[in-house]
Design a protein around this motif. Structure first.
Motif, PDB file in Angstrom:
ATOM      1  N   ALA A  45       0.828  -1.203   0.000  1.00  0.00           N
ATOM      2  CA  ALA A  45       0.000   0.000   0.000  1.00  0.00           C
ATOM      3  C   ALA A  45       0.865   1.257   0.000  1.00  0.00           C
ATOM      4  O   ALA A  45       0.597   2.216  -0.729  1.00  0.00           O
ATOM      5  CB  ALA A  45      -0.942  -0.006   1.206  1.00  0.00           C
ATOM      6  N   ALA A  46       1.924   1.259   0.794  1.00  0.00           N
ATOM      7  CA  ALA A  46       2.827   2.415   0.858  1.00  0.00           C
ATOM      8  C   ALA A  46       3.520   2.623  -0.484  1.00  0.00           C
ATOM      9  O   ALA A  46       3.660   3.756  -0.953  1.00  0.00           O
ATOM     10  CB  ALA A  46       3.856   2.227   1.971  1.00  0.00           C
ATOM     11  N   ALA A  47       3.946   1.543  -1.123  1.00  0.00           N
ATOM     12  CA  ALA A  47       4.610   1.649  -2.422  1.00  0.00           C
ATOM     13  C   ALA A  47       3.649   2.192  -3.470  1.00  0.00           C
ATOM     14  O   ALA A  47       4.036   3.006  -4.309  1.00  0.00           O
ATOM     15  CB  ALA A  47       5.149   0.286  -2.847  1.00  0.00           C
ATOM     16  N   CYS A  48       2.396   1.768  -3.416  1.00  0.00           N
ATOM     17  CA  CYS A  48       1.401   2.259  -4.369  1.00  0.00           C
ATOM     18  C   CYS A  48       1.135   3.742  -4.150  1.00  0.00           C
ATOM     19  O   CYS A  48       1.008   4.501  -5.109  1.00  0.00           O
ATOM     20  CB  CYS A  48       0.104   1.469  -4.241  1.00  0.00           C
ATOM     21  SG  CYS A  48       0.237  -0.209  -4.880  1.00  0.00           S
ATOM     22  N   ARG A  49       1.058   4.168  -2.897  1.00  0.00           N
ATOM     23  CA  ARG A  49       0.844   5.595  -2.608  1.00  0.00           C
ATOM     24  C   ARG A  49       2.024   6.416  -3.103  1.00  0.00           C
ATOM     25  O   ARG A  49       1.857   7.478  -3.682  1.00  0.00           O
ATOM     26  CB  ARG A  49       0.638   5.815  -1.112  1.00  0.00           C
ATOM     27  CG  ARG A  49      -0.734   5.426  -0.618  1.00  0.00           C
ATOM     28  CD  ARG A  49      -0.973   5.945   0.791  1.00  0.00           C
ATOM     29  NE  ARG A  49      -0.039   5.390   1.761  1.00  0.00           N
ATOM     30  CZ  ARG A  49      -0.192   4.242   2.409  1.00  0.00           C
ATOM     31  NH1 ARG A  49      -1.253   3.503   2.187  1.00  0.00           N
ATOM     32  NH2 ARG A  49       0.698   3.839   3.287  1.00  0.00           N
ATOM     33  N   THR A  50       3.225   5.911  -2.906  1.00  0.00           N
ATOM     34  CA  THR A  50       4.434   6.617  -3.339  1.00  0.00           C
ATOM     35  C   THR A  50       4.471   6.752  -4.850  1.00  0.00           C
ATOM     36  O   THR A  50       4.753   7.818  -5.381  1.00  0.00           O
ATOM     37  CB  THR A  50       5.695   5.892  -2.837  1.00  0.00           C
ATOM     38  OG1 THR A  50       5.637   5.809  -1.415  1.00  0.00           O
ATOM     39  CG2 THR A  50       6.951   6.595  -3.272  1.00  0.00           C
ATOM     40  N   SER A  51       4.165   5.665  -5.556  1.00  0.00           N
ATOM     41  CA  SER A  51       4.219   5.724  -7.013  1.00  0.00           C
ATOM     42  C   SER A  51       3.097   6.582  -7.562  1.00  0.00           C
ATOM     43  O   SER A  51       3.272   7.274  -8.567  1.00  0.00           O
ATOM     44  CB  SER A  51       4.171   4.314  -7.632  1.00  0.00           C
ATOM     45  OG  SER A  51       2.943   3.692  -7.377  1.00  0.00           O
ATOM     46  N   SER A  52       1.940   6.609  -6.912  1.00  0.00           N
ATOM     47  CA  SER A  52       0.841   7.469  -7.345  1.00  0.00           C
ATOM     48  C   SER A  52       1.182   8.940  -7.146  1.00  0.00           C
ATOM     49  O   SER A  52       0.886   9.773  -7.982  1.00  0.00           O
ATOM     50  CB  SER A  52      -0.439   7.139  -6.565  1.00  0.00           C
ATOM     51  OG  SER A  52      -0.880   5.857  -6.874  1.00  0.00           O
ATOM     52  N   ALA A  53       1.832   9.245  -6.037  1.00  0.00           N
ATOM     53  CA  ALA A  53       2.196  10.626  -5.728  1.00  0.00           C
ATOM     54  C   ALA A  53       3.258  11.143  -6.702  1.00  0.00           C
ATOM     55  O   ALA A  53       3.266  12.322  -7.050  1.00  0.00           O
ATOM     56  CB  ALA A  53       2.706  10.741  -4.299  1.00  0.00           C
ATOM     57  N   SER A  54       4.132  10.260  -7.156  1.00  0.00           N
ATOM     58  CA  SER A  54       5.187  10.691  -8.067  1.00  0.00           C
ATOM     59  C   SER A  54       4.744  10.678  -9.524  1.00  0.00           C
ATOM     60  O   SER A  54       5.476  11.125 -10.392  1.00  0.00           O
ATOM     61  CB  SER A  54       6.429   9.813  -7.890  1.00  0.00           C
ATOM     62  OG  SER A  54       6.142   8.498  -8.333  1.00  0.00           O
ATOM     63  N   GLY A  55       3.539  10.151  -9.752  1.00  0.00           N
ATOM     64  CA  GLY A  55       3.001  10.133 -11.105  1.00  0.00           C
ATOM     65  C   GLY A  55       3.460   8.974 -11.965  1.00  0.00           C
ATOM     66  O   GLY A  55       3.133   8.879 -13.123  1.00  0.00           O
ATOM     67  N   SER A  56       4.222   8.052 -11.377  1.00  0.00           N
ATOM     68  CA  SER A  56       4.665   6.895 -12.157  1.00  0.00           C
ATOM     69  C   SER A  56       3.664   5.763 -12.023  1.00  0.00           C
ATOM     70  O   SER A  56       2.922   5.678 -11.050  1.00  0.00           O
ATOM     71  CB  SER A  56       6.043   6.433 -11.681  1.00  0.00           C
ATOM     72  OG  SER A  56       5.993   6.029 -10.331  1.00  0.00           O
ATOM     73  N   ALA A  57       3.642   4.907 -13.003  1.00  0.00           N
ATOM     74  CA  ALA A  57       2.727   3.772 -12.982  1.00  0.00           C
ATOM     75  C   ALA A  57       3.265   2.729 -12.017  1.00  0.00           C
ATOM     76  O   ALA A  57       4.463   2.544 -11.907  1.00  0.00           O
ATOM     77  CB  ALA A  57       2.610   3.174 -14.372  1.00  0.00           C
ATOM     78  N   PRO A  58       2.370   2.001 -11.306  1.00  0.00           N
ATOM     79  CA  PRO A  58       2.823   0.963 -10.372  1.00  0.00           C
ATOM     80  C   PRO A  58       3.487  -0.202 -11.060  1.00  0.00           C
ATOM     81  O   PRO A  58       3.321  -0.473 -12.169  1.00  0.00           O
ATOM     82  CB  PRO A  58       1.546   0.504  -9.664  1.00  0.00           C
ATOM     83  CG  PRO A  58       0.398   1.154 -10.309  1.00  0.00           C
ATOM     84  CD  PRO A  58       0.941   2.162 -11.297  1.00  0.00           C
TER      85      PRO A  58
END
Length: 58
Positions: A45-58
């Motif tokens: 969940a934390a990794a998904c939030r981080t990648s969403s915040a940076s605009g990169s695809a998971p």
């Protein structure tokens, strides 16, 4: 005797050994098994939030 001495783990993955279990750690080491799964879920969940915040695809 521990059969697994060293395992190379790829980034983002982990290996958990349940020394006191056979094929059913969810039955023999229930508390530890649930703790491991919850931690794994929280990490994802934390990794998904981080990648969403940076605009990169998971």
């Amino acid at each position: 005797m521990r059969l697994v001495q060293e395992v190379e783990v790829r980034c983002g993955k982990r290996m958990v050994v349940f020394d006191d279990s056979g094929h059913a750690p969810f039955l023999t080491e229930t508390v530890r098994f649930v703790e491991i799964l919850r931690g794994f879920g929280a990490d994802i969940a934390a990794a998904c939030r981080t990648s969403s915040a940076s605009g990169s695809a998971p």
